[in-house]
Write a protein that holds these residues in place. Structure first.
Motif, short mmCIF file in Angstrom:
data_model
loop_
_atom_site.label_atom_id
_atom_site.label_comp_id
_atom_site.label_asym_id
_atom_site.label_seq_id
_atom_site.Cartn_x
_atom_site.Cartn_y
_atom_site.Cartn_z
N GLY A 1 -0.80 0.47 10.57
CA GLY A 1 -0.26 0.29 9.20
C GLY A 1 0.05 1.64 8.57
O GLY A 1 1.10 1.84 7.95
N ILE B 1 3.51 3.44 7.16
CA ILE B 1 3.59 4.00 5.80
C ILE B 1 4.06 5.45 5.86
O ILE B 1 4.93 5.87 5.09
N LEU C 1 -0.33 -9.51 13.03
CA LEU C 1 0.33 -8.23 13.25
C LEU C 1 -0.55 -7.31 14.12
O LEU C 1 -0.03 -6.52 14.91
N MET D 1 5.64 -7.18 10.04
CA MET D 1 4.75 -8.14 9.38
C MET D 1 5.45 -9.49 9.23
O MET D 1 4.83 -10.55 9.39
N ARG E 1 0.86 -5.79 17.51
CA ARG E 1 0.81 -4.34 17.80
C ARG E 1 0.04 -4.08 19.09
O ARG E 1 0.45 -3.25 19.91
N ARG F 1 0.84 -1.20 0.00
CA ARG F 1 0.00 0.00 0.00
C ARG F 1 0.87 1.25 0.00
O ARG F 1 1.96 1.24 0.57
N HIS G 1 -8.67 -7.29 8.77
CA HIS G 1 -7.39 -6.61 8.85
C HIS G 1 -7.42 -5.33 8.02
O HIS G 1 -6.82 -5.25 6.95
N SER H 1 5.21 -0.08 3.03
CA SER H 1 4.44 -0.30 4.27
C SER H 1 5.23 -1.25 5.17
O SER H 1 6.38 -1.58 4.88
N ALA H 2 4.60 -1.68 6.24
CA ALA H 2 5.30 -2.51 7.24
C ALA H 2 5.83 -3.80 6.59
O ALA H 2 5.09 -4.49 5.88
N ARG I 1 -6.45 -0.75 2.08
CA ARG I 1 -5.95 -2.08 1.72
C ARG I 1 -6.77 -2.66 0.58
O ARG I 1 -6.23 -3.29 -0.32
N ASN J 1 -2.06 -8.20 1.26
CA ASN J 1 -3.31 -7.44 1.33
C ASN J 1 -3.99 -7.33 -0.03
O ASN J 1 -3.32 -7.45 -1.05
C1 LMR Z 1 -0.01 -3.44 8.02
O1 LMR Z 1 -0.97 -3.53 8.78
O2 LMR Z 1 1.02 -2.83 8.34
C2 LMR Z 1 -0.08 -4.10 6.69
O3 LMR Z 1 -1.37 -4.55 6.45
C3 LMR Z 1 0.42 -3.26 5.58
C4 LMR Z 1 -0.45 -2.05 5.31
O4 LMR Z 1 -0.84 -1.84 4.16
O5 LMR Z 1 -0.71 -1.29 6.24
#
Ligand code: LMR
Length: 342
Positions: free
Chosen positions: A238, A242, A176, A255, A180, A108, A204, A250-251, A114, A146
């Motif tokens: 997420g 970013i 994830l 992840m 978190r 992303r 998610h 992104s992460a 997503r 995603n």
């Molecule tokens: C996240 O949660 O970090 C991943 O799903 C990547 C994203 O697009 O945020």
């Protein structure tokens, strides 16, 4: 799935159990998208997993370098690789895999949801499902790519069309969100994150990520405002990454950690370890939606038991009702897309 597959006979045949002569069970894990930002650190972590005998890497771009690099690490996990756009490479990489973890695809960018990634990444779910039906129809299939909320239903439609769908073996990795939640709660409570346990339900993305603070262990010590603030931070984490990466994606590392953790849980389940419970986005009847993340008990044939919805307080119940239409729309759009292509 055939009766033999459902009963797990085929799984046992493919497990290479006892191959190392020490009575340990050994499994084959294939990482699809192994050359990418998540795939590489994920493969590094899996190379250190004692339950993995064969770690096979696949990517469209060359994986030989990553595989050779990993192969010098002094663990007994053997590393194989396949690369290139030809479907045969994917089919070969999945041959007799016990677990397939999919991290391939576009990440992303700032401002995207997503679900915006579905156009770019749906074909991966379709290709992997079709290749799996040939190479390892009994494997556990875990999506990291995603949009997880959509790719899991798309894969289910393709696996169904191929006659190998087993809802107990298809997972969207939402670990994830749990990782978190543990981290942010531990920070708040000044405790070790590894002591924290909390179910995260839903899906998610954004509002569909619902950490159930009323079931946090140890008991969450904050007030309602803290719950709201931390819930929002977990839902937006997420985006936080970013923004911090400022255009560089992104992460990937967190992840990879979360995915390796979840793959390990799948392997522990395969290995018949008791009480392996993790939240994951799976085929479900705990709400009106066909897919939903809740804690699931894992076993040798995938999901042994869906632990269902934890008892929710009034605010959590409202948050659940609030997310259902959005998650439902993503799932319906995904099923429509898959059925259109099929
Ligand atoms: C996240 O949660 O970090 C991943 O799903 C990547 C994203 O697009 O945020």
């Amino acid at each position: 799935a055939t009766k033999a597959q459902m009963s797990g006979i085929a799984v046992q045949r493919n497990c290479n159990w006892y191959r190392n002569g020490r009575g340990e069970r050994n499994y084959k894990v294939t990482v699809v998208g192994a050359g990418g930002g998540i795939g590489q650190p994920l493969s590094l972590l899996l190379k250190q997993n004692a339950l993995i005998d064969d770690l096979t890497l696949h990517d469209l771009s060359p994986t030989k370098g990553v595989a050779t690099d990993l192969s010098h690490i002094c663990t007994r996990t053997h590393v194989n690789f396949f690369e290139g756009v030809k479907q045969e490479g994917l089919i070969d990489s999945l041959k007799d895999a016990n677990v397939v973890v999919v991290a391939a695809g576009q990440p992303r960018k700032m401002g995207m949801t997503r679900d915006d990634l579905v156009t770019a990444n749906a074909t991966i779910a379709m290709a992997v499902s079709c290749a799996m039906s040939i190479s390892c129809p009994e494997a556990m299939l875990a999506f990291v790519t995603n949009p997880i909320n959509m790719l899991v239903p798309i894969a289910a439609e393709f696996l169904k069309a191929r006659g190998v769908y087993d809802p107990k073996r298809l997972f969207g990795v939402t670990t994830l969100d749990v990782v978190r939640a543990k981290t942010f709660i531990a920070e708040f409570m000044s405790i070790n994150p590894s002591l924290v346990d909390i179910p995260v339900i839903g899906g998610h993305s954004g509002n569909t990520i619902l950490p159930v603070f009323s079931h946090c262990s140890p008991k969450f010590t904050g007030v309602e405002d803290d719950v709201n603030r931390l819930t929002k931070r977990i839902q937006d984490a997420g985006n936080e990454v970013i923004a911090a990466k400022a255009g560089a994606g992104s992460a990937t590392l967190s992840m990879a950690f979360a995915s390796a953790y979840f793959v390990n849980a799948l392997l522990r389940g395969l290995n018949n370890e008791p009480n392996v419970i993790e939240s994951a986005y799976v085929s479900s009847d705990v709400t009106d939606l066909p897919f939903f993340a809740t804690p699931v008990l894992l076993g040798p044939y995938g999901i042994k038991e869906n632990m269902g919805l934890p008892e929710l307080n009034t605010a959590e119940q409202a948050a659940l009702e609030n997310m259902l239409p959005e998650l439902g729309q993503s799932i319906q759009a995904a099923i429509r897309l898959a059925q259109f292509v099929l």
